[in-house]
Each structure stands twice: as C-alpha cells, then as structure tokens.
Design an enzyme around this catalytic site. Structure first.
Site, mmCIF file in Angstrom:
data_model
loop_
_atom_site.group_PDB
_atom_site.id
_atom_site.type_symbol
_atom_site.label_atom_id
_atom_site.label_comp_id
_atom_site.label_asym_id
_atom_site.label_seq_id
_atom_site.Cartn_x
_atom_site.Cartn_y
_atom_site.Cartn_z
ATOM 1 N N GLU A 169 -2.464 -9.036 3.095
ATOM 2 C CA GLU A 169 -2.827 -9.532 4.428
ATOM 3 C C GLU A 169 -4.327 -9.424 4.697
ATOM 4 O OE1 GLU A 169 -2.374 -5.153 5.020
ATOM 5 O OE2 GLU A 169 -1.464 -6.681 3.749
ATOM 6 N N CYS A 196 0.833 -1.207 0.000
ATOM 7 C CA CYS A 196 0.000 0.000 0.000
ATOM 8 C C CYS A 196 0.871 1.261 0.000
ATOM 9 C CB CYS A 196 -0.997 -0.043 1.160
ATOM 10 S SG CYS A 196 -2.329 1.178 0.985
ATOM 11 N N HIS A 233 -3.743 -4.931 -0.370
ATOM 12 C CA HIS A 233 -3.328 -5.477 0.924
ATOM 13 C C HIS A 233 -3.400 -7.000 0.878
ATOM 14 C CE1 HIS A 233 -3.108 -1.812 3.423
ATOM 15 N NE2 HIS A 233 -4.027 -1.349 2.600
#
EC number: 4.3.2.10
Length: 216
Positions: A190, A83, A188
């Site tokens: 994650e 990001c 992202h």
C-alpha cells in the site's frame, strides 16, 4: 462482476487506513473488523499493521483473532498478511517472548549487524521473484522496487514458502511468502506506488476468481 468483500482485521496496529485505501483502489469492498464473529462471510481476510511482535500477538489473542485466523486459513479463505501481519504467522520472534500463530513453521530473526548496515531496513528495495508464477506477481517485473520498514525478518523452515526475497547488506531476507490461498508480504504494497497497487489488485483478482459465478 460482484465486488470482492475483504475484512481488514483491526487489532490496534498501525497503518490500517493506508491498507484499506490501497485495497479499495485495487477494486475491493473493504470493511474494518474488530471481532472475529462473521469473518467466514467475507471473501478474503487482510492482516496489515506496523509495530512490534509481542503487542501484535497480545492484541490478536485478546480479541479472539488468533484462532479465527488459523481456522480461516484451514478452510482456505484467501488471506493476505502485510509486514507484522506476515511475521505473526510464524512460531516466534527474537523481538519478544510471545508465541506466534505457528501457521508457518519457522521464526522471525533480527538482522545481523554489519559495517555500514542500517537497521531498521527502511526504504525502497528490489524484489527477487523466487517463484515468479505466484498469483501475486502477475505483471510484476523481476527487480521491481517496493517499500520496506522492518528490523526483523522471517526465516521459514521450509524454503518452498518463499516467493520473493530482497537483499539488505549481505543478507538475503524473505520479502513474501505464499502457499495455497495464503499470501503475505514483508514490504508494504500500500506504500509501494504502482507496483504495490498491482500486487494488491492481483490479490483481489485471485479472490474474485474463487467466487461463485453469478447465478450459480
């Protein structure tokens, strides 16, 4: 097999906890680091984070990470930006006035307004793998869904940096860049479910392949 040791750079940006947990699930040994001393001892570096460009750059420089990241990439230490960790690699951003790290020639631009287009670009969107042989994409199908949150997107001067794009309205934007041992995603991983976990595992496995063999 020896565990991959990753330094996650803590520079007061958001989302560090999620990134650490994701990397641990991907099989890495993770340590949050708040200063650049000792970075070279890690097998790889990760620069995650949410937030605005100027505060991110101010914090990185104040903590001495700006030059340390440049040196790490020059010595081919594996690096993953996430990001804002992708955006700060560029020369500058329309979001602010601070210079970026300048590792990737180009700048970060705001999405153009369009009728019905929501800014920020927030939520799930599909990847177009412009370089499907990139180590990040092992086992990742074309048009996989990943999670984005951003109002600005990177525009490299050299398009060969781009390994994936996504579409927001009529605008095609960079979803990931890579060259050598440097990787960075605008989305992202994650927060991107099983696909994101696989991408993190791919990075961890890339780092592992570079480690000296046991007993060597």
């Amino acid at each position: 097999m020896k565990a991959v040791r990753l330094a996650v750079i803590d520079y007061d940006a958001g989302n560090l906890h999620s990134a650490c947990k994701g990397l641990e699930r991907a099989g890495a040994e993770v340590q949050l680091v708040t200063e650049p001393a000792g970075l070279a001892a890690f097998d790889g570096l990760v620069l995650p984070g949410d937030g605005a460009f100027d505060p991110a750059m101010q914090q990185l420089r104040a903590r001495g990470f700006g030059e340390a990241i440049r040196q790490a990439i020059e010595r081919q230490q594996p690096f993953l930006g996430i990001c804002i960790g992708l955006q700060v690699l560029f020369e500058d951003s329309e979001e602010g006035t601070e210079p970026g790290l300048g590792i990737v020639p180009g700048r970060v631009q705001r999405f153009r307004p369009e009728p019905g287009l929501r800014i920020p670009h927030m939520g799930w969107n599909q990847l177009h793998l412009t370089q499907p042989d990139s180590p990040l994409w092992a086992g990742i199908p074309e048009q996989s869904w990943v999670y984005f949150v951003h109002s600005y997107h990177a525009v490299p001067k050299d398009p060969s940096w781009v390994v994936a794009t996504t579409q927001h309205g009529s605008q095609t934007c960079v979803a990931a860049i890579a060259r050598g041992t440097l990787f960075a995603t605008q989305f992202h991983p994650e927060k991107s479910g099983p696909v994101g976990l696989k991408i993190l595992q791919n990075f961890v496995e890339f780092v592992a392949r570079r480690l000296p063999a046991a007993g060597a």
